[in-house]
Write a protein that holds these residues in place. Structure first.
Motif, PDB file in Angstrom:
ATOM      1  N   CYS A  51       0.789  -1.132  -0.052  1.00 21.90           N
ATOM      2  CA  CYS A  51       0.082   0.156  -0.009  1.00 21.90           C
ATOM      3  C   CYS A  51       1.032   1.326   0.001  1.00 21.90           C
ATOM      4  O   CYS A  51       1.780   1.212   0.370  1.00 21.90           O
ATOM      5  N   GLU A  52       0.334   2.401  -0.572  1.00 20.29           N
ATOM      6  CA  GLU A  52       0.973   3.644  -0.574  1.00 20.29           C
ATOM      7  C   GLU A  52       1.009   4.168   1.125  1.00 20.29           C
ATOM      8  O   GLU A  52       1.833   4.804   1.454  1.00 20.29           O
ATOM      9  N   VAL A  53      -0.327   3.703   1.601  1.00 24.00           N
ATOM     10  CA  VAL A  53      -0.219   4.269   2.974  1.00 24.00           C
ATOM     11  C   VAL A  53      -0.493   2.977   3.977  1.00 24.00           C
ATOM     12  O   VAL A  53      -1.467   2.346   3.639  1.00 24.00           O
ATOM     13  N   VAL A  54       0.803   2.504   4.529  1.00 20.33           N
ATOM     14  CA  VAL A  54       0.653   1.389   5.384  1.00 20.33           C
ATOM     15  C   VAL A  54       0.357   1.408   6.658  1.00 20.33           C
ATOM     16  O   VAL A  54       1.048   2.302   7.566  1.00 20.33           O
ATOM     17  N   VAL A  55      -0.717   1.198   7.338  1.00 19.94           N
ATOM     18  CA  VAL A  55      -1.262   1.491   8.713  1.00 19.94           C
ATOM     19  C   VAL A  55      -0.896   0.143   9.403  1.00 19.94           C
ATOM     20  O   VAL A  55      -0.658  -0.959   8.784  1.00 19.94           O
ATOM     21  N   GLU A  56      -0.775   0.145  10.851  1.00 20.74           N
ATOM     22  CA  GLU A  56      -0.440  -0.763  11.671  1.00 20.74           C
ATOM     23  C   GLU A  56      -1.583  -1.860  11.669  1.00 20.74           C
ATOM     24  O   GLU A  56      -2.664  -1.185  11.214  1.00 20.74           O
ATOM     25  N   ARG A  57      -1.431  -2.916  12.114  1.00 24.22           N
ATOM     26  CA  ARG A  57      -2.590  -4.150  12.235  1.00 24.22           C
ATOM     27  C   ARG A  57      -2.954  -3.974  13.616  1.00 24.22           C
ATOM     28  O   ARG A  57      -2.598  -4.592  14.623  1.00 24.22           O
TER      29      ARG A  57
END
Ligand SMILES: [Zn+2]
Length: 199
Positions: free
Chosen positions: A87-93
């Motif tokens: 992803c371009e914006v990688v968020v936490e799990r």
């Protein structure tokens, strides 16, 4: 600005032709002379040069509401948001009672520049294109805009301070980037509209 001699334009309201003199171009507008119309036709147009985008420090970011130190910068164009490293914006799990509600590639946020207003537009859609099959895939648990669940294929604008929900548990606030007025002004382009071909 090019100096125009007497020329013709087409009225934007009634579609008839109007004779325009050089001094009308200086005034920036001409009133239609046809009976019953009288529309004030602009003779100049103004927009912001897109080269302004090359020098900007930010295109806005998302803030994780439950823990505002977590900030995710956005880029111009397509931002796929999710916890996959693709992803371009990688968020936490983010995990709630042992379960993560965010899909690997959860939703797509398009950051677009409106050259007429100088503002950014943030267009949100659930799901993202799959990198292997190139098919569009919806998220498992849905995307919410200010609490509203986006329908399949539906695109909606997220405005400044608007809330983006991923899967119903994790909420992010948009902090839109506003280009400083002074900088915008230095990229403003004003030019005369193209006249019709003279007969
Ligand atoms: Zn007219």
């Amino acid at each position: 600005m090019t100096a125009f001699k007497n020329t013709l334009i087409t009225c934007q309201k009634c579609g008839k032709r109007i004779a325009v003199k050089a001094r009308d171009f200086e005034k920036g507008a001409i009133q239609c002379t046809h009976t019953g119309c009288g529309y004030l036709n602009p003779l100049v147009q103004s927009y912001y040069d897109e080269r302004i985008l090359l020098g900007l420090p930010s295109f806005g970011h998302l803030v994780y509401v439950a823990n505002p130190v977590m900030k995710y910068p956005l880029r111009l164009g397509t931002n796929v948001i999710g916890h996959s490293p693709t992803c371009e914006v990688v968020v936490e799990r983010y995990v709630h009672e042992g379960k993560c509600y965010i899909s690997r590639r959860h939703c797509t946020l398009e950051v677009l520049f409106n050259k007429w207003t100088g503002r950014f537009r943030y267009q949100l859609q659930d799901g993202a294109s799959d990198l292997d099959s190139h098919q569009y895939k919806n998220s498992l648990n849905g995307t919410q805009l200010n609490g509203y669940l986006l329908q399949n294929g539906e695109k909606m604008d997220l405005v400044d301070r608007g809330l983006l929900g991923l899967g119903g548990k994790d909420v992010f606030r948009l902090e839109a980037y506003l280009i400083p007025e002074k900088m915008l002004e230095s990229y403003r382009v004003t030019k005369a509209i193209e006249p019709d071909e003279t007969q």
